[in-house]
Design an enzyme around this catalytic site. Sequence first.
Site, PDB file in Angstrom:
ATOM      1  N   GLU A 146       2.025 112.718 -17.309  1.00 21.95           N
ATOM      2  CA  GLU A 146       1.175 111.930 -16.414  1.00 21.95           C
ATOM      3  C   GLU A 146       1.267 110.424 -16.660  1.00 21.95           C
ATOM      4  O   GLU A 146       1.009 109.622 -15.753  1.00 21.95           O
ATOM      5  CB  GLU A 146      -0.286 112.359 -16.593  1.00 21.95           C
ATOM      6  CG  GLU A 146      -0.777 112.171 -18.042  1.00 21.95           C
ATOM      7  CD  GLU A 146      -2.167 112.715 -18.256  1.00 21.95           C
ATOM      8  OE1 GLU A 146      -3.087 112.241 -17.565  1.00 21.95           O
ATOM      9  OE2 GLU A 146      -2.335 113.613 -19.089  1.00 21.95           O
ATOM     10  N   ASP A 147       1.637 110.008 -17.889  1.00 22.58           N
ATOM     11  CA  ASP A 147       1.647 108.594 -18.237  1.00 22.58           C
ATOM     12  C   ASP A 147       3.063 108.033 -18.349  1.00 22.58           C
ATOM     13  O   ASP A 147       3.296 107.034 -19.032  1.00 22.58           O
ATOM     14  CB  ASP A 147       0.878 108.350 -19.536  1.00 22.58           C
ATOM     15  CG  ASP A 147       1.335 109.267 -20.656  1.00 22.58           C
ATOM     16  OD1 ASP A 147       2.204 110.120 -20.400  1.00 22.58           O
ATOM     17  OD2 ASP A 147       0.816 109.133 -21.785  1.00 22.58           O
ATOM     18  N   ARG A 178      25.937 143.807 -13.223  1.00 20.16           N
ATOM     19  CA  ARG A 178      26.650 142.550 -13.435  1.00 20.16           C
ATOM     20  C   ARG A 178      28.154 142.799 -13.384  1.00 20.16           C
ATOM     21  O   ARG A 178      28.633 143.781 -13.952  1.00 20.16           O
ATOM     22  CB  ARG A 178      26.270 141.942 -14.783  1.00 20.16           C
ATOM     23  CG  ARG A 178      24.784 141.722 -14.971  1.00 20.16           C
ATOM     24  CD  ARG A 178      24.514 141.358 -16.422  1.00 20.16           C
ATOM     25  NE  ARG A 178      23.108 141.193 -16.717  1.00 20.16           N
ATOM     26  CZ  ARG A 178      22.272 142.195 -17.022  1.00 20.16           C
ATOM     27  NH1 ARG A 178      22.724 143.433 -17.066  1.00 20.16           N
ATOM     28  NH2 ARG A 178      21.015 141.975 -17.282  1.00 20.16           N
ATOM     29  N   ARG A 207       5.160 119.352 -35.363  1.00 21.13           N
ATOM     30  CA  ARG A 207       6.405 119.641 -34.644  1.00 21.13           C
ATOM     31  C   ARG A 207       7.518 120.060 -35.610  1.00 21.13           C
ATOM     32  O   ARG A 207       8.374 120.887 -35.259  1.00 21.13           O
ATOM     33  CB  ARG A 207       6.812 118.426 -33.813  1.00 21.13           C
ATOM     34  CG  ARG A 207       5.849 118.189 -32.647  1.00 21.13           C
ATOM     35  CD  ARG A 207       6.096 116.890 -31.935  1.00 21.13           C
ATOM     36  NE  ARG A 207       7.207 116.947 -31.003  1.00 21.13           N
ATOM     37  CZ  ARG A 207       7.153 117.456 -29.777  1.00 21.13           C
ATOM     38  NH1 ARG A 207       6.043 118.012 -29.343  1.00 21.13           N
ATOM     39  NH2 ARG A 207       8.211 117.446 -28.989  1.00 21.13           N
ATOM     40  N   ASP A 231       8.092 121.675 -25.346  1.00 18.66           N
ATOM     41  CA  ASP A 231       9.347 121.001 -25.013  1.00 18.66           C
ATOM     42  C   ASP A 231      10.445 121.324 -26.027  1.00 18.66           C
ATOM     43  O   ASP A 231      11.621 121.469 -25.678  1.00 18.66           O
ATOM     44  CB  ASP A 231       9.141 119.487 -24.908  1.00 18.66           C
ATOM     45  CG  ASP A 231       8.366 118.926 -26.101  1.00 18.66           C
ATOM     46  OD1 ASP A 231       7.953 119.719 -26.971  1.00 18.66           O
ATOM     47  OD2 ASP A 231       8.160 117.699 -26.153  1.00 18.66           O
ATOM     48  N   ARG A 278       3.064 124.238 -17.712  1.00 14.62           N
ATOM     49  CA  ARG A 278       3.957 123.382 -16.933  1.00 14.62           C
ATOM     50  C   ARG A 278       5.327 124.027 -16.720  1.00 14.62           C
ATOM     51  O   ARG A 278       6.085 123.606 -15.844  1.00 14.62           O
ATOM     52  CB  ARG A 278       4.114 122.027 -17.619  1.00 14.62           C
ATOM     53  CG  ARG A 278       4.909 122.087 -18.911  1.00 14.62           C
ATOM     54  CD  ARG A 278       4.876 120.787 -19.683  1.00 14.62           C
ATOM     55  NE  ARG A 278       5.468 119.704 -18.926  1.00 14.62           N
ATOM     56  CZ  ARG A 278       5.429 118.429 -19.311  1.00 14.62           C
ATOM     57  NH1 ARG A 278       4.808 118.104 -20.448  1.00 14.62           N
ATOM     58  NH2 ARG A 278       5.996 117.492 -18.600  1.00 14.62           N
TER      59      ARG A 278
END
Length: 573
Positions: A394-395, A266, A526, A482, A377
């Site tokens: 999906e919804d 780097r 959560r 998430d 995912r």
Amino acid sequence: MYVLGAAFLGHIDDAWKLIDDAWKLIDDAWKLIGDAWKLIDDARKLIDDARKLIDVALKLIDDSFKLIDDAWKLIDDACKLIGDACKLIDDALMVMVATVLVSELDYDSGDDDGDGGSSGSGRTGGNDSGGDESMAAAVVVVVMVLWYDYEVLMRNSTFCLVPRGRRLGSFRFLEVLQAGCIPVLLANGWELPFSEVIDWTTTTIYADERLLLQVPEMVRSVNASQMLYMRQQTQVIWNQYFSSVQKIVFATLEIVADRVRRQRARPLSVWNSTPGALAVNLSFSDYLPHFPFYLTPLGLSPSPRYTAVISVSHGGSGPIHTTPLYKLIKNIARSKFVERVIVVWTSSQPAPAESRLPSGTVPLRLTVPPDHSPSARHHPSPLIQTDAIFSLDEDVTLTTDELDFAFTVWSTFPDRIVGYPARSHHWDHAKGGWRYSSRWTNSYSLVLTGAAIYHRYWHHYYTHASPAPLLSSVAATANCDDILLNLLVSSITRRPPIKLTQRKQYKDPNSEARWIWTDPGHFQQRSACLNTFASTMGYMPLLHSNLRLDPVLFKDKVSVHRKKYRQIEKIGS
């Protein structure tokens, strides 16, 4: 008669003898009784003497305890005196430093020639002005020394002296870095840690410990913009490489790795700028424009299209063309920025054929990962060739305008998570832990990946750089992936996500998966994830924001033909 009389007289003599013997015995008995009383009196005297001795002993014991208590009090007083002496020594040292500073100020503002002029500072009027300012400086320094706590004083200081300790180095150096104070090093020959890759000249001031009187002049030579930059650099270096033992170890290993792979090492600019070398995972790329946080500094833009990744965890029932998934793919296919659609099928129901999904001319790929964890995912895929990933449930009921608007905003902030569903966290004092909240408030700290767009590097970082306990927690709970992605992004960028528009409801109300996000236990789980993640990482990286971005002319009373995203205004809040 004569004989009887003689016998009687003999018996009388015997009786008198017996009587005499009895009196003698009585006399002996009285003597014995007298001796017994004498013994009793002697015993009583001995008992009295013993009682007196016991009383004296008890008094001595009491006195000894009193002496012990007095000794402890003297020890406490001695400790207090030692503490006061140490404070006086510290104050004296600081006053000595103040005296040096004042003498330097007085030297700069004094009258060297004796003609009423000034030298060095451009002041006029002789020594009175310089003396007043020197006295004011002395008062300020002394007040700061006597008023503030050690840590508070460091946080409120611009420059902090770092003299050598018992050895050449000193733990005060890290304390000063953490406080955001510019270190003034007084240790000749000290090789600072990681100096192979860290440019300490942008963060510290080196002073010769043999020439202490030059320190004030060196400090005054630093202008305001340099001070700000150096203080910012102290925080960059501290946060990236020294704020935990784990980061110190990782930095050491990465320096060794750069020595081995010199052709892919780097550059020093990466080590000395935010987010730092530890955020640049070379297993992803060794080309800086491939990382989201270097696009804007390099003046580059991300690729002009995005890949839609749709996670299907339920699947729905009935004909495929009646499901929310079918409608969502149709909206995505009409987007002018979409490159490809990838459907990640983790549902227990059998996956439909790709040909039954309405992608139109947009390439579509349906994948069934072996692992049905929510993390599937976020796994990197060779099918994703664009910089941007639009992650969708999906919804989700987003329109084509909302998809395009989100991508346009993200192109300006490629290092952030940009999306629609926002959530927040706060500290619950009653329970002593972090709490997850979906309440509609004026601030937020998370944007859920059910309808969010972000750089593909975060998939790589999530999969290959997340601590193993965090990924295990997501797999065990089948939840919170998430939240983990938001924590990872915020920990590197040190910036909050970005919410779009006023939309509250982004899920299809008729979705068969709605029970998941309406279950009270879902929010408790959560909250537990938040506490687990923060405990493992050692701190809470999430940051709150009040920013919400809407399209230009959004809700303005102008002609609809002047508005670019016309369909967004038709969506209720």
